[in-house]
Design a protein around this motif. Structure first.
Motif, mmCIF file in Angstrom:
data_model
loop_
_atom_site.group_PDB
_atom_site.id
_atom_site.type_symbol
_atom_site.label_atom_id
_atom_site.label_comp_id
_atom_site.label_asym_id
_atom_site.label_seq_id
_atom_site.Cartn_x
_atom_site.Cartn_y
_atom_site.Cartn_z
ATOM 1 N N MET B 32 -1.195 16.178 -14.608
ATOM 2 C CA MET B 32 -1.175 17.210 -13.582
ATOM 3 C C MET B 32 0.145 17.950 -13.614
ATOM 4 O O MET B 32 1.188 17.322 -13.693
ATOM 5 C CB MET B 32 -1.339 16.487 -12.246
ATOM 6 C CG MET B 32 -1.118 17.309 -11.024
ATOM 7 S SD MET B 32 -2.359 18.560 -10.807
ATOM 8 C CE MET B 32 -3.747 17.572 -10.277
ATOM 9 N N CYS B 38 5.596 20.676 -8.179
ATOM 10 C CA CYS B 38 6.088 19.308 -8.138
ATOM 11 C C CYS B 38 7.055 19.150 -9.292
ATOM 12 O O CYS B 38 7.042 19.944 -10.215
ATOM 13 C CB CYS B 38 4.873 18.408 -8.327
ATOM 14 S SG CYS B 38 5.226 16.722 -8.694
ATOM 15 N N ASN B 40 7.096 16.219 -10.933
ATOM 16 C CA ASN B 40 6.527 15.155 -11.771
ATOM 17 C C ASN B 40 5.475 15.716 -12.704
ATOM 18 O O ASN B 40 5.463 16.899 -13.005
ATOM 19 C CB ASN B 40 5.932 14.058 -10.899
ATOM 20 C CG ASN B 40 7.030 13.168 -10.336
ATOM 21 O OD1 ASN B 40 8.135 13.159 -10.830
ATOM 22 N ND2 ASN B 40 6.706 12.422 -9.306
ATOM 23 N N CYS B 42 2.000 13.649 -12.979
ATOM 24 C CA CYS B 42 1.297 12.367 -12.916
ATOM 25 C C CYS B 42 -0.003 12.429 -13.707
ATOM 26 O O CYS B 42 -0.602 13.489 -13.882
ATOM 27 C CB CYS B 42 0.999 12.004 -11.470
ATOM 28 S SG CYS B 42 2.509 11.655 -10.532
ATOM 29 N N LEU B 69 -0.972 8.277 -6.683
ATOM 30 C CA LEU B 69 -0.836 9.719 -6.464
ATOM 31 C C LEU B 69 -0.274 9.959 -5.074
ATOM 32 O O LEU B 69 -0.453 9.140 -4.167
ATOM 33 C CB LEU B 69 -2.184 10.432 -6.562
ATOM 34 C CG LEU B 69 -2.891 10.490 -7.922
ATOM 35 C CD1 LEU B 69 -4.216 11.237 -7.778
ATOM 36 C CD2 LEU B 69 -2.029 11.169 -8.984
ATOM 37 N N CYS B 70 0.378 11.085 -4.907
ATOM 38 C CA CYS B 70 0.839 11.458 -3.569
ATOM 39 C C CYS B 70 -0.232 12.302 -2.895
ATOM 40 O O CYS B 70 -1.243 12.670 -3.487
ATOM 41 C CB CYS B 70 2.185 12.169 -3.638
ATOM 42 S SG CYS B 70 2.094 13.912 -4.067
ATOM 43 N N ARG B 72 -0.571 15.314 -2.139
ATOM 44 C CA ARG B 72 -0.904 16.674 -2.577
ATOM 45 C C ARG B 72 -1.949 16.662 -3.688
ATOM 46 O O ARG B 72 -2.860 17.487 -3.711
ATOM 47 C CB ARG B 72 0.362 17.411 -2.995
ATOM 48 C CG ARG B 72 1.349 17.546 -1.842
ATOM 49 C CD ARG B 72 2.438 18.538 -2.141
ATOM 50 N NE ARG B 72 3.156 18.228 -3.358
ATOM 51 C CZ ARG B 72 4.167 17.363 -3.454
ATOM 52 N NH1 ARG B 72 4.578 16.728 -2.376
ATOM 53 N NH2 ARG B 72 4.765 17.141 -4.596
ATOM 54 N N CYS B 73 -1.800 15.736 -4.622
ATOM 55 C CA CYS B 73 -2.827 15.664 -5.658
ATOM 56 C C CYS B 73 -4.091 15.009 -5.126
ATOM 57 O O CYS B 73 -5.186 15.328 -5.576
ATOM 58 C CB CYS B 73 -2.311 14.923 -6.889
ATOM 59 S SG CYS B 73 -1.438 16.028 -8.017
HETATM 60 S S1 SF4 Z 1 0.677 13.167 -7.388
HETATM 61 FE FE1 SF4 Z 1 2.314 14.199 -6.324
HETATM 62 S S2 SF4 Z 1 4.080 13.631 -7.535
HETATM 63 FE FE2 SF4 Z 1 2.322 13.288 -8.854
HETATM 64 S S3 SF4 Z 1 1.954 15.223 -9.939
HETATM 65 FE FE3 SF4 Z 1 0.729 15.292 -8.104
HETATM 66 S S4 SF4 Z 1 1.987 16.399 -6.635
HETATM 67 FE FE4 SF4 Z 1 3.339 15.652 -8.251
#
Ligand code: SF4
Ligand code: SF4
Ligand code: SF4
Lengths: 115, 778
Positions: B32, B38, B40, B42, B69-70, B72-73
């Protein structure tokens, strides 16, 4: 699964960082839109100054009555989505008897049997 | 826990293939990166059906995020299918600010842009075109390549970021200090993670200038720190607030915002004077230890503690803990950059890592470069710009660091001045790709709002309509989200695929946009047939700026797609011993002296202070005591939230539900003194402006320190002016300042301002957006 084998979720709240991933993962899984409530809800306490001069910051998510332990997912061999996505990897899904043993082995844990 | 032979992962349902069928869903295993924005990248599994992403999961087989995952994803589908997403190219039909648009074709959009570019190039010069981007979006190399190769302009800039105060101060000083950057090593470069026999956990991590669990800055997945803590790693945290990590830390130093450099210099004082440093490393690999020793005598712990509003013992104990830890890592973040002494603070931290022998050891402060040395940065395409044109880059005149191309971007403050004054030349066009400067990042947002409206022709590329687009865009291009693009992720290691699995109306990926536009302007510099070919070129683009390590690859995008995650086999520790860092292949660091330069030879030559030092924030209880009587609180800004990446996602219902309002943290005593309680609206105000936010009580703050959120606008409010999505109503950058930086032009005081706070009442309530848009800023 034998009828008497209850499943639950053990939360090692020593490590829960309050990231809300369990909450959101659950809302998505249960199809709960904005304002339609939560299948698991994060609770926060702190940062609180303790008598020893240190601050304590506690988080704990609590499954609600909407939690079905991700029946559809576990049936196909997946973990509950809250457990799967927990950023601190502090949630464990399993048989209550086994989780109870784990809970006894380390402090600051909380065992939920939502359904 | 974090190996990659992940126990408990059911291999029946989670496969190592890049794609498979699960019932009615096609499952695609990829990674992603933006949107959502972001730092990252992930690893995810997309579940698609009928050309739509219906579900998303973290990939549990990824050594990067192990399935996590956070928010947002997790809420990706709600964002990606949001009714307000931009779907077609648009051209403005009303006045700027009226929010009147007409749908146009991509051809018409490109033709219009090309016509303007040609006109500006011929009549004013290519340098009059400025391209800009926001942080953490997958355009780090794309926008620069477009600017340098299609517009032929050297002016690529990070929006209106004052003092380049995000990351660049740290990378720039890293280059001067040792030719490279440093990153806390939580085994993220090792495929087997903690199970790799070469890896060693940090005994201590010093966390400074960020709350990594929430911010995930610089490609660092914050929760890796929790993984390490579970295995016994301890923490030292410098933070004005007791973050969750600070409460878990062995040593929490509640520093006054902006004074970290004083504390770090005092820690160096303790480490050197108590002889706790690594003699071997200092002798063999450091330059200027005597000069550093002399300099830190100016910073005894008592003095620094007084400056930082903490106790001297805290500094002494933290210094001993860090120096004795073997290894110790430093997790440094954005707030290091956001003071006028961002450069010397970063220099102090690098010096501490070096003299304690923690540079590039397992579990220490490792030296990263992008896998396969891919040209992932702001320098991508710079080789297409002539020397003569490079001399026209805005900022080159004012700082030799810019002139010599240490992090080759124009300088935001200088761009702003050029727009305002037409000096050294007028700015005729802004190409604004995935950035929304007036909602976030531009200091003194009202001033920047005025400036952007002055530029004759502006293009905005984004996912949603933004206040910036309404205020100043002439053409808007809709760009795809992460699942709608063929791309890649490499900051730093491993290389990860980003595979397109669906399309959304007429949105195009950033890669497609730069390619199609570039082909029309400079076809020979955009020879690729499509985005897949472009991405293969990018993957193979290594060894442009480094001769040796890491070696480039000839892998194609399609090969990467099948690998999903690619771990090159040339990662190593202690690279300075192995001749991997210098272009000449000799052992040592990539600096003049071949050593870590505690005393910076380049800075000496340029007339900057070659040693770390502390400088008080320009407005503070100490610098401006009289002003502090009127504005008696220290204001820090920019603390991250779980729900949002900077100005993004305010329109996403489930994320907004979790965090509906902008929050300002007050100590309970201060709240009582002001007569406010949690949830009350307050004005936060200083000499430059004010904004309103809601009170959150935070008992861990110093009673004179206030913490306000950034990035707020209100997509639910009227888009047209004077409301402009309420972009100035709660905008903390009404209070910050543009053009006040460190002597190098790097570092700006975003996070160490002064202010006063008072309740919003029926009498004093007002919309700052209306005030600013009708009065034309300020
Ligand atoms: S889960 Fe969160 S930290 Fe990981 S890519 Fe998605 S937005 Fe970024
Ligand atoms: S197990 Fe319960 S709380 Fe967790 S995601 Fe599933 S339904 Fe929600
Ligand atoms: S996902 Fe895990 S760490 Fe995050 S709030 Fe829930 S239990 Fe806590």
């Amino acid at each position: 699964m034998a009828a008497d084998e209850k499943y639950g979720i053990l939360i090692d709240y020593e490590w829960c960082t309050g990231c809300h991933s369990c909450e959101m993962a659950c809302k998505v899984e249960l199809g709960l839109k904005e304002g339609e409530g939560y299948g698991i809800k994060l609770h926060e306490d702190g940062p609180t100054l303790m008598p020893n001069g240190k601050y304590e910051y506690l988080y704990l998510p609590i499954p609600t009555s909407l939690c079905d332990l991700c029946a559809a997912r576990t049936e196909m061999g997946k973990l509950p989505t809250c457990v799967h996505h927990c950023q601190a990897a502090c949630m464990t899904y399993g048989k209550v008897s086994e989780l109870a043993e784990k809970a006894a082995a380390k402090p600051k844990q909380c065992l939920f049997v939502p359904c | 826990m974090i190996g990659n032979e992940l126990e408990g992962v059911n291999k029946e349902v989670y496969k190592t293939d890049w794609q498979w069928q699960e019932g009615e869903y096609t499952v695609t295993r990829t990674n992603m990166w933006t949107a959502p924005g972001c730092h990252n990248g992930c690893s995810v599994l997309y579940y698609t059906k009928d050309g739509k992403v219906e579900k998303i999961e973290g990939d549990p087989l990824s050594p990067y995020n192990q399935g996590r995952l956070c928010m947002r994803c997790l809420d990706y589908c709600e964002t990606a299918n949001h009714p307000d997403r931009l779907k077609y190219p648009l051209k403005r039909v009303g006045e700027r600010g009226e929010n009147k648009w007409e749908r146009i074709s991509w051809d018409e959009a490109y033709d219009t842009i090309v016509e303007h570019v040609r006109d500006i190039q011929e009549n004013f010069g290519p340098e009059c075109i400025v391209s800009m981007q926001g942080t953490g979006r997958n355009i780090c190399w794309q926008t620069p390549y477009l600017s340098y190769s299609a517009f032929n302009s050297p002016n690529f800039v990070l929006g209106f970021l004052s003092g380049d105060a995000c990351y660049l101060p740290r990378t720039t000083i890293g280059h001067c200090f040792m030719g490279d950057f440093m990153v806390a090593d939580i085994s993220q470069h090792l495929e087997r993670r903690f199970n790799d026999p070469e890896y060693k956990l940090p005994e201590y991590i010093l966390i400074v200038g960020n709350n990594p669990l929430v911010s995930n800055g610089d490609g660092f997945f914050g929760h890796w720190i929790v993984d390490a803590m579970k295995e016994g790693t301890k923490l030292i945290v410098l933070d004005p607030s007791a973050t969750w990590l600070a409460t878990k830390a062995e040593h929490w130093l509640r520093v006054r915002p902006g004074t970290d450099a004083a504390v770090i210099l005092a820690m160096l004082n303790v480490i050197i004077n108590e002889d706790l440093y690594d003699h071997d490393f200092v002798e063999n690999w450091c330059y200027g230890f005597e000069e550093l020793t002399e300099r830190v005598q100016e910073y005894p712990p008592e003095k620094a503690a007084k400056i930082a509003w903490i106790e001297p013992e805290q500094i002494v104990e933290a210094a001993r803990a860090f120096a004795k830890a073997d290894p110790a890592a430093i997790q440094w973040g954005l707030k290091v950059d956001q003071t006028v002494c961002g450069i010397p603070l970063a220099h102090g931290l690098l010096s501490m890592a070096a003299i304690c022998g923690d540079i590039d050891v397992p579990g220490g402060c490792m030296i990263p470069r992008c896998a396969y040395d891919i040209s992932d940065s702001y320098g991508c395409g710079l080789w297409n710009v002539s020397d003569e044109m490079m001399q026209k880059m805005l900022g080159v005149e004012t700082s030799p660091l810019h002139a010599l191309g240490f992090d080759p971007t124009a300088n935001g403050d200088t761009v702003l001045q050029a727009i305002e004054t037409d000096e050294p030349y007028p700015i005729k066009m802004l190409f604004i790709q995935s950035t929304n400067p007036i909602a976030n990042m531009a200091a003194d947002a009202p001033r920047v709002y005025n400036a952007m409206r002055k530029v004759p022709f502006n293009v905005v590329v984004d996912v949603f309509m933004t206040p910036t687009a309404v205020a100043c865009a002439d053409i808007i291009l809709p760009c795809g989200m992460s699942s709608e693009r063929n791309s890649g992720r490499v900051w730093w290691w491993p290389l990860r695929s980003i595979v397109k699995v669906n399309e959304y109306y007429e949105c195009k990926s950033d890669e497609q946009i730069i390619l199609e536009l570039g082909k029309r302007l400079e076809p020979e510099l955009f020879p690729w047939e499509d985005d897949v070919e472009l991405m293969s070129w990018w993957i193979q683009s290594g060894n442009r700026f480094h001769a040796g390590w890491p070696a480039k690859t000839d892998e194609t995008f399609d090969e990467l797609k099948e690998k999903v995650i690619d771990w090159p086999n040339d990662w190593a520790y202690k690279k300075y011993e192995k001749g991997m860092l210098r272009d000449d292949g000799e052992p040592g660091f990539n600096t003049n002296s071949g050593k870590c330069e505690l005393y910076l030879t380049l800075f000496e030559a340029w007339g900057f202070d070659p040693l770390p030092y502390y400088e008080e924030p320009p407005e503070s209880p100490i610098s401006t005591p009289e002003l502090f009587e009127e504005y008696p609180l220290v204001l820090t800004t920019g603390a991250r939230t779980w729900e949002y990446f900077h100005s993004e996602e305010r329109q996403v219902p489930r994320l907004r539900e979790s965090h509906p309002d902008p929050l300002t943290d007050l100590h309970p005593d201060l709240a009582a003194e002001l007569g406010v309680v949690a949830g009350d609206w307050v004005w936060v105000e200083n000499m430059r402006g004010k904004c309103k936010q809601r009170v959150r009580i935070n008992a861990s703050l110093h009673p004179k320190v206030v913490r306000s959120e950034h990035g707020w606008w209100f997509p639910e409010r009227e888009a047209a002016e004077p409301t402009l999505f309420g972009v100035f109503d709660s905008n903390i950058n009404n209070l910050t300042v543009q053009g006040v930086t460190g002597p190098t032009l790097y570092g700006a005081p975003y996070a160490n301002q002064i202010c006063k706070v008072y309740p919003v009442t029926a009498e004093n309530d007002a919309s700052m957006s209306e005030v600013i848009t009708t009065k034309g800023g300020n």
